[in-house]
Design a protein around this motif. Structure first.
Motif, PDB file in Angstrom:
ATOM      1  N   UNK A 278       0.871  -1.176   0.000  1.00  0.00           N
ATOM      2  CA  UNK A 278       0.000   0.000   0.000  1.00  0.00           C
ATOM      3  C   UNK A 278       0.913   1.232   0.000  1.00  0.00           C
ATOM      4  N   UNK A 279       1.417   1.638  -1.172  1.00  0.00           N
ATOM      5  CA  UNK A 279       2.431   2.701  -1.227  1.00  0.00           C
ATOM      6  C   UNK A 279       1.989   3.972  -0.524  1.00  0.00           C
ATOM      7  N   UNK A 280       2.839   4.519   0.345  1.00  0.00           N
ATOM      8  CA  UNK A 280       2.490   5.740   1.092  1.00  0.00           C
ATOM      9  C   UNK A 280       2.786   7.011   0.309  1.00  0.00           C
ATOM     10  N   UNK A 281       2.568   6.988  -1.011  1.00  0.00           N
ATOM     11  CA  UNK A 281       2.860   8.159  -1.832  1.00  0.00           C
ATOM     12  C   UNK A 281       1.658   9.066  -2.030  1.00  0.00           C
ATOM     13  N   UNK A 282       0.541   8.722  -1.406  1.00  0.00           N
ATOM     14  CA  UNK A 282      -0.643   9.556  -1.518  1.00  0.00           C
ATOM     15  C   UNK A 282      -1.546   9.206  -2.676  1.00  0.00           C
ATOM     16  N   UNK A 283      -1.219   8.168  -3.445  1.00  0.00           N
ATOM     17  CA  UNK A 283      -2.037   7.766  -4.582  1.00  0.00           C
ATOM     18  C   UNK A 283      -3.156   6.819  -4.178  1.00  0.00           C
ATOM     19  N   UNK A 284      -3.940   6.392  -5.166  1.00  0.00           N
ATOM     20  CA  UNK A 284      -5.035   5.467  -4.915  1.00  0.00           C
ATOM     21  C   UNK A 284      -4.501   4.062  -4.660  1.00  0.00           C
ATOM     22  N   UNK A 285      -5.381   3.157  -4.279  1.00  0.00           N
ATOM     23  CA  UNK A 285      -4.991   1.775  -4.007  1.00  0.00           C
ATOM     24  C   UNK A 285      -4.451   1.124  -5.278  1.00  0.00           C
ATOM     25  N   UNK A 286      -3.270   0.535  -5.179  1.00  0.00           N
ATOM     26  CA  UNK A 286      -2.668  -0.099  -6.360  1.00  0.00           C
ATOM     27  C   UNK A 286      -3.439  -1.358  -6.755  1.00  0.00           C
ATOM     28  N   UNK A 287      -4.068  -2.022  -5.794  1.00  0.00           N
ATOM     29  CA  UNK A 287      -4.833  -3.231  -6.102  1.00  0.00           C
ATOM     30  C   UNK A 287      -6.073  -2.873  -6.913  1.00  0.00           C
ATOM     31  N   UNK A 288      -6.809  -1.859  -6.487  1.00  0.00           N
ATOM     32  CA  UNK A 288      -8.001  -1.438  -7.222  1.00  0.00           C
ATOM     33  C   UNK A 288      -7.619  -0.929  -8.609  1.00  0.00           C
ATOM     34  N   UNK A 289      -6.497  -0.197  -8.718  1.00  0.00           N
ATOM     35  CA  UNK A 289      -6.046   0.278 -10.031  1.00  0.00           C
ATOM     36  C   UNK A 289      -5.718  -0.885 -10.953  1.00  0.00           C
ATOM     37  N   UNK A 290      -5.147  -1.952 -10.398  1.00  0.00           N
ATOM     38  CA  UNK A 290      -4.821  -3.132 -11.197  1.00  0.00           C
ATOM     39  C   UNK A 290      -6.094  -3.875 -11.610  1.00  0.00           C
ATOM     40  N   UNK A 291      -7.076  -3.940 -10.736  1.00  0.00           N
ATOM     41  CA  UNK A 291      -8.353  -4.559 -11.096  1.00  0.00           C
ATOM     42  C   UNK A 291      -9.027  -3.797 -12.234  1.00  0.00           C
TER      43      UNK A 291
END
Length: 364
Positions: A278-291
């Motif tokens: 869960x990258x702490x860079x302030x972006x959205x969830x990487x899992x949801x983006x991949x889905x």
């Protein structure tokens, strides 16, 4: 007869050189040229110096050699003289010859001599900053010397993690990013020229990946954490070296960029060295983006994307459903409407979305 006279003359010259060195170096002040104290605590990789009484003088000689090398070399080049990769390689070739000569002449391991060369380069950079007020880097050749030291660490396999981490901190204090380490590994050696305007110091992507792993290993060993300002949270967080955002890629973390590039091998390396899923860079969830990327083309799934998702899901307990703060029942229904095809095709497991993960999964 001539050969015998030549041998006698050589022995005489060697004896005179030893006597002259003893007179000069024994009387040399310890603080000359900003050298660090020689009787303070030492790192483990330099413990061999303590076994010999002549070691401090030997180390002082090599420090002085590198000090003279950097002063003489950088005075003769322009401010932007190290902007192109070939100029940096020429300096590295000269420096490598000095490291090899000092190692053979002083009977010291090459990685220990290279560590002294890196320390001297950081000292040169620090003195340049102090001459400019102490906080602002002069950039140009005064900053590129750190990348000569970076390449020296990699070429000679410096094992002193403390020195390597000090070099990484010096780079971060000036740039607030490590894109020159990560971009070449993520996109190849040519991409950084088009993304950030500089050419990688490594030959190809494979070498760049191995160099990235080398620095990740040392940063992990020393538990390096750096202060990073996250605009979305409007606060400064202490992030690990592997999670520091890359400026030229929208301030995204290396793990997020590896997912966007569909690079499962790099994703596996980053997770192995402790990158946050869960990258702490302030972006959205990487899992949801991949889905979202997986359902773009119906059931024509990209193999690399599926593999990235499988690797990522092995490092999280549950898939957190979006659409907060809606009630759980509504979130569950909305999630199934959008991603139900992935559940039916068993791309994702129901237990990681709705149910309770298995003990086998949690034990990972």
């Amino acid at each position: 007869m001539f050969l015998q006279l030549l041998e006698v003359l050589q022995r005489l010259v060697s004896q005179l050189k030893r006597q002259l060195a003893s007179v000069l170096w024994l009387s040399l002040p310890r603080h000359l040229y900003g050298f660090r104290p020689l009787h303070g605590p030492r790192s483990r990789s330099r413990a061999s110096f303590q076994c010999c009484g002549r070691a401090p003088r030997r180390q002082l000689v090599m420090d002085y050699i590198f000090e003279c090398f950097y002063n003489d070399t950088f005075e003769s080049i322009t401010r932007n003289g190290l902007q192109d990769r070939q100029s940096r390689r020429d300096i590295l070739d000269h420096l490598s010859s000095i490291i090899k000569g000092c190692s053979e002449g002083q009977n010291v391991q090459t990685d220990e001599v290279a560590s002294m060369a890196v320390t001297a380069a950081m000292r040169y950079h620090r003195l340049a900053k102090e001459g400019n007020g102490g906080k602002v880097c002069l950039m140009g050749k005064y900053h590129n010397i750190l990348y000569i030291a970076l390449r020296t660490c990699w070429d000679w396999g410096v094992r002193d993690s403390e020195v390597v981490v000090q070099l990484l901190v010096a780079i971060y204090e000036c740039e607030k990013t490590f894109e020159r380490i990560f971009l070449g590994a993520l996109f190849g050696p040519h991409a950084p020229h088009f993304i950030a305007g500089w050419r990688s110091d490594f030959q190809d992507q494979h070498e760049n990946v191995r160099a990235m792993v080398y620095f990740l290993k040392h940063a992990t060993r020393e538990r390096l954490e750096l202060p990073v300002w996250i605009p979305r949270f409007e606060q400064e967080l202490q992030l690990r070296f592997i999670d520091v955002p890359i400026e030229s890629c929208g301030r995204s973390s290396p793990l997020r960029i590896a997912l966007q590039a569909n690079a499962p091998e790099l994703l596996l390396i980053l997770l192995r060295y402790g990158a946050s899923p869960h990258p702490p860079d302030g972006g959205t969830s990487v899992i949801i983006a991949l889905l979202d990327k997986l359902i773009e083309n119906g059931r024509n799934y990209c193999y690399e994307q599926v593999l990235c998702l499988k690797i990522l899901l092995r490092n999280v307990a549950m898939i957190e459903m979006p659409f907060k703060p809606i009630l759980y029942a509504s979130r569950r229904e909305t999630f199934f409407k959008r991603y139900g095809i992935l559940l039916m095709d068993k791309i994702i497991d129901k237990e990681q979305v709705y149910g309770v993960p298995t003990l086998r999964h949690l034990c990972r």
